[in-house]
Scaffold this motif. Structure first.
Motif, PDB file in Angstrom:
ATOM      1  N   HIS A   1       0.815  -1.216   0.000  1.00 52.54           N
ATOM      2  CA  HIS A   1       0.000   0.000   0.000  1.00 52.54           C
ATOM      3  C   HIS A   1       0.848   1.265   0.000  1.00 52.54           C
ATOM      4  CE1 HIS A   1      -3.371  -2.668   1.020  1.00 52.54           C
ATOM      5  NE2 HIS A   1      -2.563  -3.212   1.915  1.00 52.54           N
ATOM      6  N   VAL A   2       2.161   1.103   0.133  1.00 49.93           N
ATOM      7  CA  VAL A   2       3.055   2.264   0.210  1.00 49.93           C
ATOM      8  C   VAL A   2       3.916   2.268  -1.043  1.00 49.93           C
ATOM      9  CG1 VAL A   2       4.862   3.409   1.526  1.00 49.93           C
ATOM     10  CG2 VAL A   2       3.070   2.150   2.725  1.00 49.93           C
ATOM     11  N   ASP A   3       3.679   3.235  -1.905  1.00 49.03           N
ATOM     12  CA  ASP A   3       4.437   3.326  -3.149  1.00 49.03           C
ATOM     13  C   ASP A   3       5.754   4.046  -2.870  1.00 49.03           C
ATOM     14  OD1 ASP A   3       5.279   3.315  -5.736  1.00 49.03           O
ATOM     15  OD2 ASP A   3       3.938   4.916  -6.419  1.00 49.03           O
ATOM     16  N   SER A   4       6.725   3.286  -2.410  1.00 48.24           N
ATOM     17  CA  SER A   4       8.008   3.883  -2.047  1.00 48.24           C
ATOM     18  C   SER A   4       9.116   2.865  -2.285  1.00 48.24           C
ATOM     19  CB  SER A   4       8.007   4.310  -0.572  1.00 48.24           C
ATOM     20  OG  SER A   4       9.307   4.679  -0.158  1.00 48.24           O
ATOM     21  N   PRO A   5      10.013   3.129  -3.225  1.00 44.81           N
ATOM     22  CA  PRO A   5      11.137   2.198  -3.412  1.00 44.81           C
ATOM     23  C   PRO A   5      12.028   2.113  -2.190  1.00 44.81           C
ATOM     24  CG  PRO A   5      11.416   4.204  -4.729  1.00 44.81           C
ATOM     25  CD  PRO A   5      10.043   4.243  -4.183  1.00 44.81           C
ATOM     26  N   GLU A   6      12.055   3.169  -1.387  1.00 42.48           N
ATOM     27  CA  GLU A   6      12.896   3.137  -0.192  1.00 42.48           C
ATOM     28  C   GLU A   6      12.381   2.118   0.819  1.00 42.48           C
ATOM     29  OE1 GLU A   6      14.848   6.811   1.217  1.00 42.48           O
ATOM     30  OE2 GLU A   6      13.314   7.842   0.064  1.00 42.48           O
ATOM     31  N   VAL A   7      11.060   2.015   0.947  1.00 41.34           N
ATOM     32  CA  VAL A   7      10.503   1.007   1.853  1.00 41.34           C
ATOM     33  C   VAL A   7      10.890  -0.382   1.381  1.00 41.34           C
ATOM     34  CG1 VAL A   7       8.352  -0.032   2.684  1.00 41.34           C
ATOM     35  CG2 VAL A   7       8.587   2.457   2.622  1.00 41.34           C
ATOM     36  N   GLY A   8      10.853  -0.603   0.060  1.00 44.50           N
ATOM     37  CA  GLY A   8      11.269  -1.900  -0.476  1.00 44.50           C
ATOM     38  C   GLY A   8      12.731  -2.194  -0.189  1.00 44.50           C
ATOM     39  N   LEU A   9      13.576  -1.181  -0.294  1.00 45.44           N
ATOM     40  CA  LEU A   9      15.000  -1.379  -0.005  1.00 45.44           C
ATOM     41  C   LEU A   9      15.212  -1.751   1.460  1.00 45.44           C
ATOM     42  CD1 LEU A   9      16.630   1.568  -2.000  1.00 45.44           C
ATOM     43  CD2 LEU A   9      16.824  -0.860  -2.507  1.00 45.44           C
ATOM     44  N   ILE A  10      14.529  -1.052   2.360  1.00 45.42           N
ATOM     45  CA  ILE A  10      14.696  -1.348   3.789  1.00 45.42           C
ATOM     46  C   ILE A  10      14.161  -2.741   4.095  1.00 45.42           C
ATOM     47  CG2 ILE A  10      14.046  -0.649   6.116  1.00 45.42           C
ATOM     48  CD1 ILE A  10      13.879   2.232   5.068  1.00 45.42           C
ATOM     49  N   ARG A  11      13.023  -3.083   3.511  1.00 47.50           N
ATOM     50  CA  ARG A  11      12.455  -4.412   3.743  1.00 47.50           C
ATOM     51  C   ARG A  11      13.405  -5.507   3.254  1.00 47.50           C
ATOM     52  NH1 ARG A  11      11.307  -9.511   1.989  1.00 47.50           N
ATOM     53  NH2 ARG A  11       9.438 -10.310   3.011  1.00 47.50           N
ATOM     54  N   ASP A  12      13.943  -5.327   2.058  1.00 44.01           N
ATOM     55  CA  ASP A  12      14.873  -6.327   1.532  1.00 44.01           C
ATOM     56  C   ASP A  12      16.141  -6.394   2.356  1.00 44.01           C
ATOM     57  OD1 ASP A  12      13.034  -6.837  -0.400  1.00 44.01           O
ATOM     58  OD2 ASP A  12      14.116  -5.871  -2.040  1.00 44.01           O
ATOM     59  N   ALA A  13      16.591  -5.245   2.888  1.00 42.77           N
ATOM     60  CA  ALA A  13      17.781  -5.246   3.745  1.00 42.77           C
ATOM     61  C   ALA A  13      17.517  -6.040   5.021  1.00 42.77           C
ATOM     62  CB  ALA A  13      18.190  -3.814   4.084  1.00 42.77           C
ATOM     63  N   VAL A  14      16.322  -5.873   5.591  1.00 40.63           N
ATOM     64  CA  VAL A  14      15.965  -6.646   6.783  1.00 40.63           C
ATOM     65  C   VAL A  14      15.917  -8.133   6.444  1.00 40.63           C
ATOM     66  CG1 VAL A  14      14.133  -7.085   8.469  1.00 40.63           C
ATOM     67  CG2 VAL A  14      14.712  -4.739   7.855  1.00 40.63           C
ATOM     68  N   GLN A  15      15.349  -8.458   5.289  1.00 48.83           N
ATOM     69  CA  GLN A  15      15.296  -9.859   4.863  1.00 48.83           C
ATOM     70  C   GLN A  15      16.692 -10.444   4.731  1.00 48.83           C
ATOM     71  OE1 GLN A  15      12.796 -11.876   4.297  1.00 48.83           O
ATOM     72  NE2 GLN A  15      13.660 -13.525   3.081  1.00 48.83           N
ATOM     73  N   LEU A  16      17.627  -9.666   4.193  1.00 43.64           N
ATOM     74  CA  LEU A  16      18.997 -10.154   4.012  1.00 43.64           C
ATOM     75  C   LEU A  16      19.734 -10.302   5.336  1.00 43.64           C
ATOM     76  CD1 LEU A  16      19.987  -8.091   0.842  1.00 43.64           C
ATOM     77  CD2 LEU A  16      19.478 -10.526   0.955  1.00 43.64           C
ATOM     78  N   CYS A  17      19.192  -9.707   6.398  1.00 45.62           N
ATOM     79  CA  CYS A  17      19.816  -9.851   7.728  1.00 45.62           C
ATOM     80  C   CYS A  17      19.604 -11.241   8.313  1.00 45.62           C
ATOM     81  CB  CYS A  17      19.218  -8.838   8.714  1.00 45.62           C
ATOM     82  SG  CYS A  17      19.580  -7.127   8.366  1.00 45.62           S
ATOM     83  N   ARG A  18      18.674 -11.990   7.749  1.00 46.21           N
ATOM     84  CA  ARG A  18      18.234 -13.230   8.396  1.00 46.21           C
ATOM     85  C   ARG A  18      19.375 -14.202   8.706  1.00 46.21           C
ATOM     86  NH1 ARG A  18      13.119 -16.059   5.903  1.00 46.21           N
ATOM     87  NH2 ARG A  18      12.077 -14.508   7.187  1.00 46.21           N
ATOM     88  N   PRO A  19      20.304 -14.484   7.786  1.00 48.37           N
ATOM     89  CA  PRO A  19      21.370 -15.430   8.135  1.00 48.37           C
ATOM     90  C   PRO A  19      22.194 -14.972   9.329  1.00 48.37           C
ATOM     91  CG  PRO A  19      21.311 -15.053   5.767  1.00 48.37           C
ATOM     92  CD  PRO A  19      20.402 -14.053   6.375  1.00 48.37           C
ATOM     93  N   ALA A  20      22.528 -13.684   9.391  1.00 44.91           N
ATOM     94  CA  ALA A  20      23.321 -13.180  10.515  1.00 44.91           C
ATOM     95  C   ALA A  20      22.555 -13.338  11.817  1.00 44.91           C
ATOM     96  CB  ALA A  20      23.687 -11.716  10.279  1.00 44.91           C
ATOM     97  N   VAL A  21      21.277 -13.048  11.781  1.00 46.47           N
ATOM     98  CA  VAL A  21      20.477 -13.136  13.003  1.00 46.47           C
ATOM     99  C   VAL A  21      20.314 -14.584  13.436  1.00 46.47           C
ATOM    100  CG1 VAL A  21      18.156 -12.761  13.918  1.00 46.47           C
ATOM    101  CG2 VAL A  21      19.277 -10.974  12.590  1.00 46.47           C
TER     102      VAL A  21
END
Length: 1563
Positions: free
Chosen positions: A819-839
């Motif tokens: 619902h949020v048309d923002s590429p920045e939100v997508g970047l932050i979301r994908d960055a959080v997703q990529l954190c998963r192995p470290a966590v």
């Protein structure tokens, strides 16, 4: 509320799901009932509202408690506060506080007013007759009482009911008041013994005395939960007699002092002082005419002291209660609370159960039939309100009797509690209950960390219970539609599709709308598993109404019954019948009700209309709207706060009177309590985090509320007010403007709502805010605030991640991102997703999250400043304020979001060996080294099944039958066919040969669905098996001396192609196995094939070879397609054969089909940290999933590969990277051509140039000051390239021909160069020159003993050389005097040696993860530092900081560690996802290239020694560090043996000494 752990019998009863008395669970709420006379203590109540309540609230929040004050006399008119129904409501609320409050529950403010004694709302018939008999002599009084009370024969027993004021006839002023008449009649009846003392008190007690009696004098633990504040005014009576206008005491209608009331007040005070002296806080005030004025100094002191005492007393009571609860803490208390909640709900639901006996009998027969065999779960379905929940509750109650033996019954009414609202929490609670009920070990913490492990544990647990065979297990899950995950999933991965014997699973779902039932029908194909719940018969419906009326102690007159049945012709819908009952229970025998509506929807509308008439349309609209708009419900305290922020509600409430305070404005709690009572069964009470949340209890009511109250802009308004509340926008003294009708001008008033920080304390997060705020900001349309305060806030990400895990954090992004048309939100979301192995590998804390996000998002900080840039600034601010030693990223160095890597999946225990994709079901099938076949739901990115059966490594998997079935081949020589939906093995095939045979095992499969044949290849044998009968169709035997290494099936041509080790191509018939032709491959000579894949549309095969060649093969011939840098490990094609992926080493290259075969699709390869073993293309060719030896699965988005990248990593696969110009340029051997050195410009992200070395490069060193690049070659030559020009290349010849350079080292001042070969070290001088520096020498040359060879070397300014050997030996050689000093050996290969900048100490690292700090003057170790984890062990590289205070070390487990040189302490650990090949110190940290092609730029921040310290491995999983100090060991040894020589430092150490017989010769 009882305190103490549950008894063993109670625990067993709860775990087995048995009915019986249920203990009350402790709550996480503090609810204080405020009792005071109307208008007497207004000033005190306002003073407490202003300061004391907020202080106690903040204190409670820090303890994880929700605070609520219940003051039903605040904000209402005196007539409402003294209404006859108010007394009953007050006592009900008081009981709720006594029952649920943790600590304080009752506070009385007793002043000088006793208050009125309202008439009782109802009296029994005998009591009425006793009073009537005393009033016969007073006809007017009797007439008044008869007019006010009417006989209601619908009450059981019949009773006389007080009529509301609106229904009474007007009374003349000469008539005595009803209350005084009743009191006089009761007095006389009591004297004659006609009524009891208890009945008499109903006419002679004020509300405050009833409350004090209930909350203090009759309460068991009132000393710990109650407080009474007594106010005494000196000389009060004297002044009251002088001035009759003073209203601080009880007065009669004529203004005279009410002596009787004052006497009752004195008696009440005396009773309190006598019976509960410990709870009294007395205040003596001097007389003053403006006593109620806060400006009066005495009054101000009194109010201040009152507030302080309230705060101190309440906080003390809370702490005492928490200590009691802690001392009596029950292990797994959350589980018993959860079980108790569902059993209590079940008991309520079955209280009026009727009918369904035939269906219950049928279900009982089915359970008995299934008890001894594997079977499908049962699904009970029907429309909303048909009675599915009630049936499952009854079934849970009767299951043991149905089965006829001991049974464990586990019931969950899904969605009615927080732990039953999502699949993960549900499975955890089920696993714990079943384990404890059967005496099995509960799941370990490491199992609970990953949903896939919980899922597998649950499945294994069901089979374990089945094998025990002495108690059946019945799992009943009601309203599966209400699971959060169900709404966005096309399957239920947690649902076992086959139950083992003795285990029963019964579900209920809604029908009549698309949803879960359709999903279940797709998963569960057994038609006998589905049981439709039909309406009750007319007789059963009437019986249900009768039971409900009897439970409520009500009945109906014959005419009313006829009207009711006529309104419900043949109605057997329990939901509709319940609504009819709620209307009928309101009918008195003397009332004439209107006919009821026919349908459930109309009845629900009728209910809403009745509520609107009683409480006002706007209040009902907003209250029900808020409850429905909330994400998980609202607590009572939250709802009252929300209503206090709603200006429309407050304007309606204060339409005809003004609020009691000029400083604050609140919603009157009494109005909510009245509405809540009338809502009754419409409200569901859901436990969550220890609180009770209120929600709309029925789907039908929710649908009507949404239609009536949340349509159009109203929905956004409700969400906006809720967002204001949960954001804390109007808390902590922030005032809000409002214009009230009687005031006419805007007022800026404090609403006194609860503060909403993210953290209440260091350990207590605001879970309610975390759950609710994103939801309301989104649905109120406040998207900018959502982005700034939630999705782009580091504080939010910290809090949400730490308190709810990454899954909860990603849920927020997944909720909002569409619902949020923002590429920045997508970047932050994908960055959080990529954190998963470290966590998942390292645990989750702030430093890990901060590092991961900053190192991934820094690339976009400039181009996306609004959110990403702001988030990076917040991360940098957090690092600056961090009180612990920490490594601070100065730039991006982890794989950024928005690139091809979309996610990294963990959960497999061993390396990934095979993959297949189910396009139709969107499932990923993964084979592993330990024999598991794991099925992933790629929509949810969760494991759905872990299939067991193979005993050896799974080599190949294939999916067929429209994605429902899969076949796997293993080293154990079996083929196994699996149902991917049920997770069951269909059959297994022994593929022939001896189980101990040494011939190669199965390594290739192909499924021909058209002919129902699967072809398996092993060594020089192909077997063709029938897919349905598992019979052998034919077998092809090849030449055992030249075994096949790759096989492909061309179904369109009915051919089998095989390629042997010797390059022989054979063509066979795929129908019969007969040979059709042979030929030699012409495009590759003397090369060994390693893998192949068939391209059906082209009728060709692509084969990979050991040399890296990819060859396109057909029956007509072959040609070279591509040359890869390393051996081709695997080849896969997409389903439509438009894409081809080739794996080699740690990389995967993707090709696109064209008319010539295939061409390269992507400019860069996809990189893993370990060897890639397999890959598979996803649906629509937009995904590629790869698996590697380190058990990681990486998901790549191929659509992103065509987008321009913000930063291109350098492509080094050797780990031989050198860095110059402070990290601006990187040098490494070119991929695919190690005879060239690539010069990579990190600033531009592109290759700048290359250097031709004519031989393979083995090592690289850069002299920054001299601007030289040293390249050590396999030929033994060292080429020296000036960095600023490509001319004047210098050559250092080897001491022996064709002896490769092993390693090189430059001294700190770059005036010496050491070149190490297997057993030779050259030391050369570097001096300034024009135009290039001059290299002289070798100045010294020395040899070491073979067969051990040199592994690492470091040279000092004074021509000393420190070098380590492959066997762990370590030496310091002094070139000037030809003396060698052996140092104590490592236990394994020395991987690195480095010397401090002052050259007083050195550090060495080895493959066993051991670092040693050496004193170079004494030639002894000072510290041994070890760091080990369960993933990889070993030190890769190390260096000293510029000030020699710290050692930076890169480890093979992809970590960078920082150690103190002073005492050997481990100061910091950072996971960087890739091995670091070298570390170069900078002024405040270091730079380091990684195997992923990024350059770490780090600042090491170490606060002063007085700053807070913490264990750097605090949250790490399976990691440990240790340090040994020589000085401490020698001191300890000396203390143990005084007077004796100290033993050697190596004593007790399992290390071997170096050989002193090393021969070193200077040439």
């Amino acid at each position: 509320m009882s305190v103490g752990p549950l008894s063993p019998g109670t625990r067993r009863r709860l775990l087995h799901g048995q009915a019986g008395p249920l203990p009350e669970p402790p709550s996480s709420s503090v609810a204080i009932f405020i009792s005071s006379a109307v208008s007497d203590m207004d000033t005190e109540r306002e003073a407490l509202q202003g300061t004391a309540y907020p202080e106690v609230q903040t204190f409670c929040q820090k303890q994880g408690l929700m605070f609520e004050v219940v003051d039903l006399r605040w904000g209402v008119q005196n007539t409402e506060a003294t209404d006859h129904m108010t007394t009953e409501l007050c006592l009900e609320e008081l009981d709720r506080c006594l029952k649920t409050s943790t600590g304080p529950s009752f506070v009385a403010l007793v002043g000088d007013t006793y208050g009125p004694c309202p008439a009782p709302p109802q009296m029994e018939e005998s009591e009425w007759e006793a009073l009537r008999s005393q009033l016969t002599a007073r006809p007017r009084d009797l007439e008044l009482v008869a007019r006010c009370f009417r006989r209601d024969e619908n009450a059981v027993p019949p009773a006389y009911v007080l009529q509301t004021a609106g229904s009474r006839e007007p009374r003349g002023p000469e008539e005595a008041t009803l209350t005084s008449v009743l009191r006089s009649g009761a007095q006389e009846a009591r004297r004659l013994g006609l009524i009891s003392q208890e009945q008499w008190l109903r006419y002679h007690r004020s509300v405050i005395e009833w409350e004090i009696e209930r909350g203090l004098l009759s309460a068991a633990d009132s000393d710990q939960s109650a407080t009474v504040f007594l106010r005494h005014i000196q000389d009060r009576n004297k002044h009251l007699l002088e001035d009759c206008a003073l209203k601080m005491v009880d007065r009669l209608a004529d203004g005279c002092l009410d002596a009787e009331a004052q006497s009752l007040l004195s008696s009440l005070k005396a009773r309190v002082e006598e019976q509960r002296p410990g709870v009294i806080k007395a205040h003596h005030l001097p007389w003053s005419r403006d006593l109620v004025n806060p400006r009066n100094k005495a009054q101000a002191r009194y109010l201040k002291e009152l507030g302080e005492q309230f705060v101190a007393r309440a906080n003390h009571q809370v702490l005492e209660r928490l200590r009691e609860l802690q001392a009596a803490r029950q292990d797994l208390a959350w589980l018993y609370h959860e079980v108790r909640h569902h059993l209590w709900q079940s008991a309520e639901a079955t209280r009026t159960f009727c009918g369904r006996q035939e269906l219950l009998a049928q279900l009982g027969r089915r359970l008995r039939l299934d008890d001894g065999r594997p079977h499908s779960p049962l699904v009970i379905f029907g429309p909303p309100g048909i009675g599915k929940s009630c049936l499952l509750c009854k079934l849970a109650e009767q299951a043991p009797g149905m089965l006829g033996h001991k049974t464990v019954t586990v019931l969950r009414l899904l969605g009615t509690s927080r732990r039953s609202a999502d699949a993960r929490s549900l499975l955890e609670s089920l696993c714990f209950q079943v384990c404890l009920a059967y005496g099995l070990p509960p799941p370990l913490p490491q199992v609970l960390q990953e949903h896939s492990r919980v899922l597998q544990f649950f499945r294994v647990l069901l089979h374990t219970v089945s094998c025990r065979k002495f108690e059946s297990l019945v799992l009943l899950l009601d309203s599966v539609d209400d699971l959060d995950s169900v709404h966005r999933s096309r399957r239920l991965p947690w649902l076992p599709l086959r139950c083992p014997p003795g285990v029963h699973l019964i579900l209920s779902v809604c029908s009549g709308r698309p949803g879960l039932l359709d999903t279940l029908r797709h998963m569960l194909r057994d038609p006998d598993a589905y049981w439709e719940l039909k309406p009750l018969t007319a007789d059963q419906g009437q019986e249900m109404i009768r039971l409900l009326l009897a439970a409520a102690k009500r009945t109906l007159s014959p005419l009313q019954k006829d009207l009711l049945w006529a309104s419900l012709p043949e109605c057997g819908h329990p939901g509709r019948l319940r609504l009819a009952f709620e209307e009928a229970r309101q009918w008195a025998s003397f009332s004439v009700p209107a006919p009821l509506v026919a349908t459930a929807e109309e009845a629900t509308h009728q209910l809403c209309e009745r509520l609107e008439q009683a409480h006002g349309q706007l209040l009902v609209d907003h209250v029900l709207g808020y409850l429905l708009a909330s994400r998980h419900g609202l607590s009572e305290a939250e709802l009252k706060d929300v209503l206090s922020l709603d200006d429309e509600v407050l304007q309606a409430v204060y339409e005809s009177w003004t609020p009691p305070s000029k400083e604050l404005l609140r919603f009157p709690p009494l109005l909510w309590v009245r509405l809540r009572r009338d809502l009754g069964h419409c409200l569901a009470r859901r436990p969550a985090h220890g609180f009770t949340l209120l929600a709309i209890g029925h789907r039908q009511l929710a649908d009507v509320v949404r239609l009536r109250y949340l349509s159009g802009p109203d929905e956004a308004k409700r969400h906006s007010v809720l967002a204001d509340f949960f954001s804390g926008a109007w808390s902590q003294g922030t005032r809000k403007l409002i214009t009230l009708p009687l005031v006419g001008k805007p007022l800026n008033l404090d609403r006194k709502v609860a503060p909403q920080p993210l953290w209440f304390s260091d350990e207590v997060a605001n879970l309610r805010k975390l759950e609710e705020l994103p939801f309301h900001l989104l649905h109120s349309g406040r998207l900018q605030e959502l982005k700034q305060e939630v999705l782009g806030s580091l504080s939010w990400i910290f809090c949400r991640g730490i308190s709810g895990g990454l899954e909860g954090l990603l849920d927020d992004f997944d909720l909002c991102a569409p619902h949020v048309d923002s590429p920045e939100v997508g970047l932050i979301r994908d960055a959080v997703q990529l954190c998963r192995p470290a966590v998942e590998l390292r645990g989750l804390d702030r430093s890990i999250l901060c590092t991961e996000l900053l190192a991934r998002l820094h690339f976009f900080a400039t181009s996306h400043p609004e959110l990403v840039g702001q988030l990076c600034q917040q991360a940098q601010s957090w690092f600056r304020a961090c009180p612990h030693p920490v490594l601070v990223p100065l730039g991006g160095f982890l794989q950024p979001p928005g690139g091809p890597l979309r996610a990294t999946l963990t959960g497999c225990h061993k390396g990934i060996t095979a993959m297949a994709w189910s396009l139709e079901e969107k499932l990923l099938v993964v084979g592993t080294q330990d024999g598991f076949v794991t099925v992933w739901d790629m929509e949810e990115e969760q494991v759905t099944h872990m299939l067991t059966g193979h005993t050896g490594e799974v080599k190949c998997v294939k999916v067929f039958a429209k994605g429902v079935l899969a076949i796997s081949a293993s080293r154990d020589r079996t083929l196994r066919v699996w149902n991917l939906l049920s997770g069951q093995e269909k059959f297994a095939i022994w593929d022939g040969g001896s189980r101990n045979s040494s011939e190669p095992q199965i390594w290739n499969l192909h499924v021909d669905e058209g002919n129902k044949i699967v072809y398996s290849t092993s060594g020089s044998k192909i077997n063709a098996w029938h897919l349905e009968t598992a019979e052998l169709v034919f077998r092809v035997l090849g030449d055992a001396t030249d075994p096949w290494v790759c096989t492909a099936v061309l179904a369109s041509q009915a051919r089998l192609l095989t390629v042997s080790e010797g390059g022989l191509l054979s063509v066979w018939s795929s129908a019969s196995g007969t040979l059709q032709g042979r030929q030699r491959l012409s495009s590759v000579r003397e090369d060994t094939p390693t893998c192949a894949v068939s391209v059906q549309k082209q009728g060709k095969v692509v084969a990979g070879f050991r040399s890296g060649s990819m060859v396109l093969i057909s029956s007509e011939g072959d040609r070279l397609l591509e040359k890869l840098p390393e051996v081709v490990g695997f080849l896969v094609v997409s389903d439509d054969e438009s894409l081809l992926a080739a794996g080699f080493g740690r990389s995967v290259r993707v090709f696109l089909a064209d008319s010539q075969g295939f061409r390269r699709f992507m400019a860069t390869d996809l990189e893993h940290e370990d060897v890639v073993e397999t890959a598979v293309f996803g649906a629509e060719n937009n995904l590629l999933v790869t698996g590697s030896r380190d058990a990681l699965i990486q998901v790549w988005d191929l659509s992103r590969t065509q987008k321009p990248r913000t930063f291109a990593p350098f492509l080094d696969r050797t780990g031989l990277t050198a860095v110059s110009h402070n990290g601006s340029y990187v040098y490494f051997p070119r991929t695919g051509d190690k005879n060239k050195v690539t010069i990579w410009d990190l600033t531009q992200g592109e290759e700048q140039d290359s250097l031709d070395t004519s031989n393979e490069v083995r090592c690289l060193e850069v002299a920054e000051q001299a601007k030289l690049l040293f390249t050590g070659l396999v030929s033994g030559v060292v080429l020296v390239f000036p960095l600023n020009s490509r001319q004047d290349v210098m050559c250092i010849p080897p001491p022996k021909a064709r002896q490769a350079v092993k390693c090189m080292s430059l001294s700190r001042s770059e005036d010496h160069l050491a070149i190490a070969y297997d057993n030779i070290v050259l030391v050369l001088d570097i001096s300034p020159g024009d135009p290039c520096p001059v290299i002289d020498g070798p100045v010294y040359t020395f040899y070491t003993q073979l067969p051990e060879t040199i592994a690492s070397v470091s040279v000092l300014a004074d021509y000393r050389v420190l070098y380590g050997m492959t066997n762990g030996d370590l030496f310091l050689y002094e070139c000037a005097n030809s003396r060698v000093s052996p140092l104590e050996a490592h236990r394994s290969r020395v991987t690195c040696v480095a010397v401090s900048h002052k050259e007083q100490v050195a550090v060495s690292g080895c493959e066993e993860a051991l670092l040693c700090v050496w004193d170079l003057l004494a030639c002894k170790w000072k510290f041994e530092m070890s760091y080990t984890s369960s993933y990889h062990r070993g030190v890769q590289c190390a260096c000293f900081s510029k000030d020699d205070r710290y050692v930076y070390a890169g480890l093979k487990d992809c970590s960078v560690t920082v150690w103190s040189v002073l005492d050997g302490t481990l100061l910091a650990v950072q996971f960087v996802h890739a091995a670091v090949s070298r570390i170069i110190p900078t002024s405040n940290g270091f730079i380091a290239p990684t195997r992923h092609g990024y350059l770490l730029r780090e600042r090491f921040q170490c606060p002063s020694s007085g700053a807070s310290q913490q264990d750097p491995l605090k949250n790490f999983k399976k990691a440990v560090w240790m340090v040994r100090s020589r000085q401490r060991e020698e001191q300890a040894a000396a203390a143990e043996a005084p007077g004796e020589p100290a033993p050697g430092a190596a004593q007790g150490r399992e290390s071997r000494p170096n050989k002193r017989s090393q021969v070193c010769l200077i040439l």
